[in-house]
Enzyme design. Sequence first.
Site, PDB file in Angstrom:
ATOM      1  CD  GLU A 188      40.633 131.051  61.630  1.00  0.00           C
ATOM      2  OE1 GLU A 188      39.538 130.564  60.403  1.00  0.00           O
ATOM      3  OE2 GLU A 188      40.021 131.484  62.079  1.00  0.00           O
ATOM      4  CG  ASP A 226      50.297 148.063  49.173  1.00  0.00           C
ATOM      5  OD1 ASP A 226      51.749 148.121  48.881  1.00  0.00           O
ATOM      6  OD2 ASP A 226      50.057 148.748  49.072  1.00  0.00           O
TER       7      ASP A 226
HETATM    8  C1  NOJ Z   1      53.854 150.347  47.468  1.00  0.00           C
HETATM    9  C2  NOJ Z   1      54.179 149.204  46.472  1.00  0.00           C
HETATM   10  O1  NOJ Z   1      54.634 148.402  46.070  1.00  0.00           O
HETATM   11  C3  NOJ Z   1      53.787 150.017  46.069  1.00  0.00           C
HETATM   12  O2  NOJ Z   1      54.005 149.720  44.480  1.00  0.00           O
HETATM   13  C4  NOJ Z   1      52.472 150.941  45.644  1.00  0.00           C
HETATM   14  O3  NOJ Z   1      52.270 152.918  45.338  1.00  0.00           O
HETATM   15  C5  NOJ Z   1      52.390 151.685  46.895  1.00  0.00           C
HETATM   16  N1  NOJ Z   1      52.523 150.700  48.178  1.00  0.00           N
HETATM   17  C6  NOJ Z   1      50.399 152.011  47.264  1.00  0.00           C
HETATM   18  O4  NOJ Z   1      49.578 151.021  47.466  1.00  0.00           O
END
Ligand code: NOJ
Length: 590
Positions: free
Chosen positions: A294, A231
């Site tokens: 790993e 993310d």
């Molecule tokens: C991207 C994620 O796909 C989204 O759903 C989220 O709100 C933001 N990052 C923050 O983590």
Amino acid sequence: MPSALPVSPADTSTTTTLVHTPSARTSEWWRSAVIYQIYPRSFADASGDGIGDLPGITGRLKHLARLGVDAVWLSPFYRSPQHDAGYDVADYRDVDPLFGTLDDFDEMLTKAHALDIRVIVDLVPNHTSTEHVWFGQALAADPGSPERARYVFRDGTGPEGAEPPNNWTSVFGGPAWSRVTEPDGTPGQWYLHLFDETQPDLDWDNPEVRTEFEQVLRFWLDRGVDGFRVDVAHGMVKAEGLPDWTGTSSMIDGAHEGTAGSEDGSTGAGNQGPMWDQEGVHEIYRAWNQVLAEYEGDRCLVAEAWVEPLARLARYVRPDEMHQAFNFSFLTTLWDARALRSVVNASLEANDEVGAPTTWVLSNHDVVRHASRLGLEIPGSKPNGIGAGDPQPDEELGLRRARAASLMMLGLPGSAYLYQGEELGLPEHTTLADEERQDPTWWRSEHTERGRDGCRVPLPWAAEEPGYGFSPTGSTWLSQPDSFARYALDVQRGTPGSTYEVYRSALRLRREFSLGTGSLAWVDGLPADAESTVLAFVNREVLVVTNFGPGALRLPADLELLHASQDLPLAEDDAVLVPADTTVWARLRG
Ligand code: NOJ
């Protein structure tokens, strides 16, 4: 008389331009995989509380095996207060009771592997939840303490530090800083949150943070996961000194209108502020690449990085870093033959340069579903949510184009991502009551951006059951539109021509013809009137043709038709016609 496609099966070399050759590296599964995104709270609910869960996923894995996907990616199911639907993690090593237990996870993983489905989990390293134990410790500790140094705490500016440390804004709207009350009750320091105030950013310059996340990776690798979707992979390192920036930070900013395409594939979706795409992030991924190495077998790291141009994004997938990056430039391109050709070219060129597979994606849990985007007045434009008072998409046209777009995407070489429900042709819920909205975007933007709830509505499995079979009690955490009855899996399964069967055949043929590791040559020399309205390419021996309309296109007689996104009419002389907003796959004979 409709234009004819100038493909001469006997001599394709004179009419095509080769831009990508079959990948020499085919052994790693992720290079060509079709990966299905599960948004756990909306996939299938076994417990009956109206929120999807891990046992619900396990119970429906056979659906995914039958559909023919190679892997699933699960959005977060970790312990979380759910202020951003689980992207606010309180404990990276545990399952939230809403979704089940670690045992449920293990069972799901074992069953998925038994069905030959690999499992990628989401990792959220840019920020934790304010309910993470580290944040509690930071609040209880003094300014300048090691506990605060795990996050980005700063003194405020102006008289008594009452102003935030800089002018950054949150991706969800409003300021990117919140002020804390110190343990002695006085107004205190500020902490950075690029997203909601319940999602404090970690300080990735702190070695303790790096060590912790390497251990989190190992925790899930030890359980047997096949990879991680990372993310906000472009946001973890911030520019030295946190300088002011007057741009806006958004996952989708600049892309509201989509793009007509440009040479480098830029769509305006890439963020360029001092919080995005800093050089320092690459060191983190080189270290993680080593951690994955790993472990036996092919594991992968997938970057969620809203970075442009594509050549810049490709730096995340250099051989010693991550393995794939989502291609948001493709997702944000308008429904336009020339624009799509540019972005496909730019994508393949940039990824070929670093030896990585290109990915393709049209929908996910952060954007309006493509069946609805493609039915908007500007097809493919990208509003941040759609509400009852907004212009409504043309549902029938949107679906028709969505099927054509998906079949085009699945014909491309590389790895493709599907978002749960797109195999049913699901539209966005565009009339969800505002009182039901849960996306923090809605209130943080002071009700100007409706946000992402409309693409997160629980799936319809059975037309006649309460909650369309999502939950045994009929309960659903967001209400479903009545139209979902038409899209339910049970009315589509086994129904020739249904969206589900179109996807299923596409995945079977994609595998049979090894299109994922294949080639791409554009068919050139189209009649002048078709040049800007037809996209035609050859991948291995398969010709993929998308007609953007408005006129129909004649297919040469000596092609063997393999698949189509719609029924195809015949001309008076029995030639096969490809109508507007339709994709066909055909085999070149000879
Ligand atoms: C991207 C994620 O796909 C989204 O759903 C989220 O709100 C933001 N990052 C923050 O983590």
